[in-house]
Design a protein around this motif. Structure first.
Motif, PDB file in Angstrom:
ATOM      1  N   VAL A   1      11.318  22.128 -30.249  1.00  0.00           N
ATOM      2  CA  VAL A   1      10.575  20.864 -30.311  1.00  0.00           C
ATOM      3  C   VAL A   1       9.102  21.109 -30.593  1.00  0.00           C
ATOM      4  O   VAL A   1       8.537  20.585 -31.548  1.00  0.00           O
ATOM      5  CB  VAL A   1      10.747  20.060 -29.006  1.00  0.00           C
ATOM      6  CG1 VAL A   1       9.939  18.765 -29.062  1.00  0.00           C
ATOM      7  CG2 VAL A   1      12.210  19.753 -28.761  1.00  0.00           C
ATOM      8  N   VAL A   2       8.465  21.948 -29.773  1.00  0.00           N
ATOM      9  CA  VAL A   2       7.014  22.116 -29.868  1.00  0.00           C
ATOM     10  C   VAL A   2       6.623  22.844 -31.149  1.00  0.00           C
ATOM     11  O   VAL A   2       5.759  22.391 -31.910  1.00  0.00           O
ATOM     12  CB  VAL A   2       6.489  22.865 -28.635  1.00  0.00           C
ATOM     13  CG1 VAL A   2       5.020  23.244 -28.831  1.00  0.00           C
ATOM     14  CG2 VAL A   2       6.642  21.999 -27.397  1.00  0.00           C
ATOM     15  N   LEU A   3       7.231  23.980 -31.419  1.00  0.00           N
ATOM     16  CA  LEU A   3       6.814  24.803 -32.551  1.00  0.00           C
ATOM     17  C   LEU A   3       7.134  24.162 -33.897  1.00  0.00           C
ATOM     18  O   LEU A   3       6.592  24.602 -34.919  1.00  0.00           O
ATOM     19  CB  LEU A   3       7.477  26.182 -32.464  1.00  0.00           C
ATOM     20  CG  LEU A   3       7.084  27.013 -31.238  1.00  0.00           C
ATOM     21  CD1 LEU A   3       7.789  28.355 -31.263  1.00  0.00           C
ATOM     22  CD2 LEU A   3       5.572  27.202 -31.178  1.00  0.00           C
ATOM     23  N   SER A   4       7.960  23.150 -33.928  1.00  0.00           N
ATOM     24  CA  SER A   4       8.236  22.459 -35.182  1.00  0.00           C
ATOM     25  C   SER A   4       7.237  21.351 -35.464  1.00  0.00           C
ATOM     26  O   SER A   4       7.278  20.732 -36.528  1.00  0.00           O
ATOM     27  CB  SER A   4       9.650  21.865 -35.154  1.00  0.00           C
ATOM     28  OG  SER A   4       9.762  20.890 -34.131  1.00  0.00           O
ATOM     29  N   SER A   5       6.335  21.103 -34.545  1.00  0.00           N
ATOM     30  CA  SER A   5       5.369  20.008 -34.687  1.00  0.00           C
ATOM     31  C   SER A   5       3.948  20.559 -34.632  1.00  0.00           C
ATOM     32  O   SER A   5       3.615  21.385 -33.773  1.00  0.00           O
ATOM     33  CB  SER A   5       5.572  18.978 -33.569  1.00  0.00           C
ATOM     34  OG  SER A   5       4.506  18.049 -33.531  1.00  0.00           O
ATOM     35  N   TRP A   6       3.114  20.094 -35.555  1.00  0.00           N
ATOM     36  CA  TRP A   6       1.710  20.507 -35.587  1.00  0.00           C
ATOM     37  C   TRP A   6       0.962  20.050 -34.340  1.00  0.00           C
ATOM     38  O   TRP A   6       0.332  20.838 -33.645  1.00  0.00           O
ATOM     39  CB  TRP A   6       1.037  19.968 -36.841  1.00  0.00           C
ATOM     40  CG  TRP A   6      -0.454  20.073 -36.821  1.00  0.00           C
ATOM     41  CD1 TRP A   6      -1.355  19.175 -36.355  1.00  0.00           C
ATOM     42  CD2 TRP A   6      -1.238  21.183 -37.276  1.00  0.00           C
ATOM     43  NE1 TRP A   6      -2.636  19.629 -36.480  1.00  0.00           N
ATOM     44  CE2 TRP A   6      -2.596  20.865 -37.055  1.00  0.00           C
ATOM     45  CE3 TRP A   6      -0.922  22.411 -37.853  1.00  0.00           C
ATOM     46  CZ2 TRP A   6      -3.625  21.718 -37.395  1.00  0.00           C
ATOM     47  CZ3 TRP A   6      -1.965  23.267 -38.191  1.00  0.00           C
ATOM     48  CH2 TRP A   6      -3.297  22.932 -37.967  1.00  0.00           C
ATOM     49  N   ARG A   7       1.034  18.775 -34.052  1.00  0.00           N
ATOM     50  CA  ARG A   7       0.254  18.234 -32.936  1.00  0.00           C
ATOM     51  C   ARG A   7       0.742  18.770 -31.595  1.00  0.00           C
ATOM     52  O   ARG A   7      -0.060  19.047 -30.699  1.00  0.00           O
ATOM     53  CB  ARG A   7       0.328  16.704 -32.947  1.00  0.00           C
ATOM     54  CG  ARG A   7      -0.663  16.047 -31.989  1.00  0.00           C
ATOM     55  CD  ARG A   7      -0.645  14.556 -32.154  1.00  0.00           C
ATOM     56  NE  ARG A   7      -1.039  14.189 -33.501  1.00  0.00           N
ATOM     57  CZ  ARG A   7      -2.311  14.089 -33.916  1.00  0.00           C
ATOM     58  NH1 ARG A   7      -3.289  14.362 -33.074  1.00  0.00           N
ATOM     59  NH2 ARG A   7      -2.592  13.739 -35.156  1.00  0.00           N
ATOM     60  N   ASP A   8       2.060  18.932 -31.430  1.00  0.00           N
ATOM     61  CA  ASP A   8       2.568  19.470 -30.174  1.00  0.00           C
ATOM     62  C   ASP A   8       2.154  20.925 -29.986  1.00  0.00           C
ATOM     63  O   ASP A   8       1.882  21.363 -28.864  1.00  0.00           O
ATOM     64  CB  ASP A   8       4.088  19.366 -30.138  1.00  0.00           C
ATOM     65  CG  ASP A   8       4.559  17.922 -30.016  1.00  0.00           C
ATOM     66  OD1 ASP A   8       3.710  17.054 -29.728  1.00  0.00           O
ATOM     67  OD2 ASP A   8       5.749  17.657 -30.245  1.00  0.00           O
ATOM     68  N   SER A   9       2.095  21.690 -31.068  1.00  0.00           N
ATOM     69  CA  SER A   9       1.640  23.085 -30.966  1.00  0.00           C
ATOM     70  C   SER A   9       0.185  23.151 -30.520  1.00  0.00           C
ATOM     71  O   SER A   9      -0.185  24.008 -29.695  1.00  0.00           O
ATOM     72  CB  SER A   9       1.821  23.793 -32.307  1.00  0.00           C
ATOM     73  OG  SER A   9       3.174  23.810 -32.705  1.00  0.00           O
ATOM     74  N   ILE A  10      -0.653  22.246 -31.032  1.00  0.00           N
ATOM     75  CA  ILE A  10      -2.053  22.187 -30.602  1.00  0.00           C
ATOM     76  C   ILE A  10      -2.142  21.828 -29.126  1.00  0.00           C
ATOM     77  O   ILE A  10      -2.907  22.427 -28.349  1.00  0.00           O
ATOM     78  CB  ILE A  10      -2.830  21.167 -31.455  1.00  0.00           C
ATOM     79  CG1 ILE A  10      -2.928  21.633 -32.913  1.00  0.00           C
ATOM     80  CG2 ILE A  10      -4.233  20.943 -30.879  1.00  0.00           C
ATOM     81  CD1 ILE A  10      -3.847  22.789 -33.161  1.00  0.00           C
ATOM     82  N   THR A  11      -1.353  20.839 -28.704  1.00  0.00           N
ATOM     83  CA  THR A  11      -1.381  20.403 -27.307  1.00  0.00           C
ATOM     84  C   THR A  11      -0.959  21.519 -26.360  1.00  0.00           C
ATOM     85  O   THR A  11      -1.601  21.762 -25.328  1.00  0.00           O
ATOM     86  CB  THR A  11      -0.471  19.183 -27.127  1.00  0.00           C
ATOM     87  OG1 THR A  11      -0.883  18.138 -28.004  1.00  0.00           O
ATOM     88  CG2 THR A  11      -0.516  18.676 -25.699  1.00  0.00           C
ATOM     89  N   VAL A  12       0.123  22.202 -26.683  1.00  0.00           N
ATOM     90  CA  VAL A  12       0.599  23.293 -25.823  1.00  0.00           C
ATOM     91  C   VAL A  12      -0.401  24.431 -25.787  1.00  0.00           C
ATOM     92  O   VAL A  12      -0.662  25.025 -24.727  1.00  0.00           O
ATOM     93  CB  VAL A  12       1.976  23.779 -26.313  1.00  0.00           C
ATOM     94  CG1 VAL A  12       2.384  25.048 -25.581  1.00  0.00           C
ATOM     95  CG2 VAL A  12       3.025  22.695 -26.106  1.00  0.00           C
ATOM     96  N   LEU A  13      -1.001  24.736 -26.934  1.00  0.00           N
ATOM     97  CA  LEU A  13      -1.978  25.837 -26.970  1.00  0.00           C
ATOM     98  C   LEU A  13      -3.189  25.516 -26.110  1.00  0.00           C
ATOM     99  O   LEU A  13      -3.731  26.403 -25.429  1.00  0.00           O
ATOM    100  CB  LEU A  13      -2.389  26.106 -28.417  1.00  0.00           C
ATOM    101  CG  LEU A  13      -3.238  27.356 -28.660  1.00  0.00           C
ATOM    102  CD1 LEU A  13      -2.537  28.604 -28.153  1.00  0.00           C
ATOM    103  CD2 LEU A  13      -3.559  27.494 -30.140  1.00  0.00           C
ATOM    104  N   LYS A  14      -3.629  24.275 -26.100  1.00  0.00           N
ATOM    105  CA  LYS A  14      -4.750  23.893 -25.242  1.00  0.00           C
ATOM    106  C   LYS A  14      -4.378  23.966 -23.771  1.00  0.00           C
ATOM    107  O   LYS A  14      -5.208  24.321 -22.923  1.00  0.00           O
ATOM    108  CB  LYS A  14      -5.218  22.479 -25.592  1.00  0.00           C
ATOM    109  CG  LYS A  14      -5.879  22.380 -26.961  1.00  0.00           C
ATOM    110  CD  LYS A  14      -6.316  20.961 -27.259  1.00  0.00           C
ATOM    111  CE  LYS A  14      -7.431  20.519 -26.337  1.00  0.00           C
ATOM    112  NZ  LYS A  14      -7.932  19.178 -26.683  1.00  0.00           N
ATOM    113  N   SER A  15      -3.124  23.644 -23.454  1.00  0.00           N
ATOM    114  CA  SER A  15      -2.693  23.719 -22.053  1.00  0.00           C
ATOM    115  C   SER A  15      -2.586  25.157 -21.569  1.00  0.00           C
ATOM    116  O   SER A  15      -2.569  25.394 -20.351  1.00  0.00           O
ATOM    117  CB  SER A  15      -1.355  23.001 -21.885  1.00  0.00           C
ATOM    118  OG  SER A  15      -0.314  23.718 -22.543  1.00  0.00           O
ATOM    119  N   CYS A  16      -2.520  26.127 -22.481  1.00  0.00           N
ATOM    120  CA  CYS A  16      -2.401  27.541 -22.098  1.00  0.00           C
ATOM    121  C   CYS A  16      -3.736  28.153 -21.684  1.00  0.00           C
ATOM    122  O   CYS A  16      -3.767  29.316 -21.249  1.00  0.00           O
ATOM    123  CB  CYS A  16      -1.811  28.355 -23.252  1.00  0.00           C
ATOM    124  SG  CYS A  16      -0.090  27.985 -23.613  1.00  0.00           S
TER     125      CYS A  16
END
Length: 582
Positions: free
Chosen positions: A160-175
């Motif tokens: 789910v996350v890695l297939s989406s640009w915006r979700d990848s940005i969101t997860v990376l910021k949460s890390c």
């Protein structure tokens, strides 16, 4: 009974826009085993209770929150809790457990606790990384329970996350607050690679209609500097153009570095007033920002410079010069400053005078402007000289370089000399060395150099006039404090005494020259009386030959009336004239 329910958008390819998500992906995860011990959950101040007919027997402290729960639901799904030796509670009603450095904190543990009690939990890009790290911390593996939290969060991140640009940005910021767990679990690397791959792809292959080439600059500019550098490194490895990488770096610097947005607006008028004021303000902000903030900005500067593409066209000369000034303000390493000076030297022909005015700062961490009349000039002239030398070295390595670049640099240097010539602390040696840095054939016209010399001489003249007026007592010493006046009086008195001594010497030399002049006049009258019988044209020719201007240029083998022996009187006159000129 086992069941697993996932609600959210389908994962079929092409069903959504990877680059322009309007809503976050989310899943409602129901554990495979339903535990009916808990009736409800209640939070009171810094405590979290499970209301049930069965009394709680386990107290867990995470940060400043205390959770009152049951031992069985947690032990059945968390290998970490099942393996450790629980300490008996002080009240003899169960066991106590304190989780130090728990990934995600108390909010994440609250979600995990609900999952262990068999309640549905909301899994979305904002909490996916923290739940993945926390489940790894608690060892919620498939050996304990099929469909445990590790496998569910990992599947959500991967599909789910890695297939989406915006979700990848969101997860990376949460890390950013999940170190080192997010790094060890490869969450950061996978997100950075996914973002870099999407940024480096041609827009036509993704089926998106994007109006700007840098559509993704704003998103990556919100990331922390270490994550940003990893994305840029990965994007360059995937073939992204150096110009695009350079534009993205400048965009990031404009967002995070103070004053960068003003510096990149465009060229301003010549003169260092605005430039000096702006960097003075930055220096003041540096002192007020605190040690932590200044170290963060220093790290940003050094990181951005380290990932600059080596191509000349990657970033503008204006950006490089401003980064050089910021490096000086925030005390970057000397290696980084030298690297920036070399980069500026490669594109020096594109610079303007205002950007080349680099203020002089103290060495170390003070970050204060130095305006000492005894030591340093207002601007760092040595840095500009090194930049010009790097330019000449680059020109030698590029034999087919167009001649216009050297001509532009010569005009730039002459204009720079005209600007710094007004500095009263500028020595003639530095001015002379910088003016002769370029070879003779670099200038097709010397008007700019003459203008700079004229400006410098007017500075010297103005200083002499001020000194003479001060000596005559017509101008009081300009100072803001009495203490400064008292400190400057001894040095001023010494200068006045020195000038008086030199003035007396000049008077003595002038009196001697006047005596020599009178003696020369008498010798000339005697010669005129002897030569009255000679024709006037012959006398004129002899005067021309014997003049100082033509001495040594007349052939000594001439014969006839033009032949004359050396006259000791005339030789003496020439020597005295030379002495007078000296």
């Amino acid at each position: 009974m086992k069941k697993s329910l996932t609600l959210g958008r389908p994962l079929s390819p092409g069903s959504e826009s990877d680059y322009n998500d309007q809503v976050h992906d989310q899943s409602i995860v129901v554990p495979s085993k339903l535990v009916t011990i808990a009736d409800s959950f209640e939070k009171k101040e810094h405590s979290w209770f499970v209301t049930s007919q069965v009394p709680t027997d386990l107290t867990i402290q995470v940060q400043d929150i205390t959770f009152y729960a049951h031992k069985y639901p947690l032990v059945s799904r968390c290998g970490y809790i099942s393996q450790i030796e629980l300490q008996p509670s002080i009240s003899n009603l169960g066991y106590d457990l304190k989780l130090e450095n728990f990934p995600g904190g108390s909010e994440t543990f609250e979600i995990i606790l609900k999952f262990c009690y068999g309640l549905p939990v909301d899994l979305n890009p904002n909490n996916a990384a923290s739940l993945r790290c926390a489940s790894e911390f608690l060892e919620m593996t498939e050996e304990l329970d099929e469909g445990n939290l590790i496998s569910k969060t990992e599947a959500f991140l991967t599909f789910v996350v890695l297939s989406s640009w915006r979700d990848s940005i969101t997860v990376l910021k949460s890390c950013e607050n999940l170190s080192p767990w997010a790094e060890n679990l490869q969450i950061i690397r996978r997100c950075c690679d996914s973002i870099a791959w999407k940024a480096s792809q041609d827009n036509s292959t993704t089926g998106e209609t994007i109006s700007e080439e840098g559509w993704w600059f704003d998103d990556v500019a919100t990331l922390r500097i270490d994550h940003f550098t990893r994305i840029m490194t990965a994007a360059r490895a995937k073939g992204l153009k150096p110009e695009i990488i350079g534009s993205c770096i400048m965009h990031y610097a404009e967002k995070w570095l103070p004053g960068m947005d003003v510096a990149l607006e465009g060229p301003r008028a010549f003169g260092y007033g605005k430039n000096e004021l702006q960097l003075s303000i930055l220096s003041g902000r540096r002192q007020e920002g605190g040690v932590g903030h200044n170290k963060e900005l220093k790290m940003i500067i050094e990181s951005l410079v380290s990932i600059l593409p080596p191509e000349k066209e990657a970033v503008s000369c204006k950006f490089l010069l401003w980064m050089l000034k910021m490096s000086v303000v925030y005390s970057a390493t000397q290696v980084l400053v030298s690297e920036l000076e070399k980069r500026v030297g490669m594109v020096l022909q594109d610079a303007n005078v205002n950007d080349l005015l680099i203020p002089t700062y103290r060495n170390g961490d003070q970050g204060k402007l130095v305006n000492s009349s005894e030591e340093l000039t207002m601007h760092d002239i040595d840095a500009v000289q090194r930049i010009v030398e790097y330019f000449l070295m680059h020109e030698q390595q590029q034999p087919h370089q167009h001649k216009s670049s050297k001509l532009n640099v010569s005009k730039l240097l002459d204009n720079y000399l005209a600007e710094i010539a007004r500095d009263p602390n500028l020595s003639i040696t530095k001015f002379h060395v910088l003016a002769e840095t370029l070879p003779e054939n670099a200038r097709t016209c010397h008007d700019g150099l003459y203008r700079a010399i004229d400006t410098y001489l007017k500075v010297l003249l103005a200083e002499q006039v001020k000194m003479r007026v001060a000596m005559k007592g017509k101008e009081p010493v300009a100072s803001g404090k009495d203490s400064e006046q008292e400190e400057s009086q001894p040095s001023a008195q010494m200068e006045i005494k020195t000038l008086k001594v030199e003035l007396e010497k000049m008077k003595m030399n002038m009196a001697e020259l006047q005596r020599d002049h009178s003696e020369l006049q008498r010798e000339c009258e005697k010669l005129n009386n002897k030569q009255r019988s000679i024709p006037s044209w012959t006398l004129g020719w002899k005067k021309i030959k014997n003049s100082t201007l033509f001495s040594g240029k007349v052939d000594g083998n001439e014969s006839g009336d033009g032949m004359q022996r050396p006259n000791p009187v005339n030789g003496r006159m020439s020597d005295r004239r030379r002495l007078s000129v000296a």
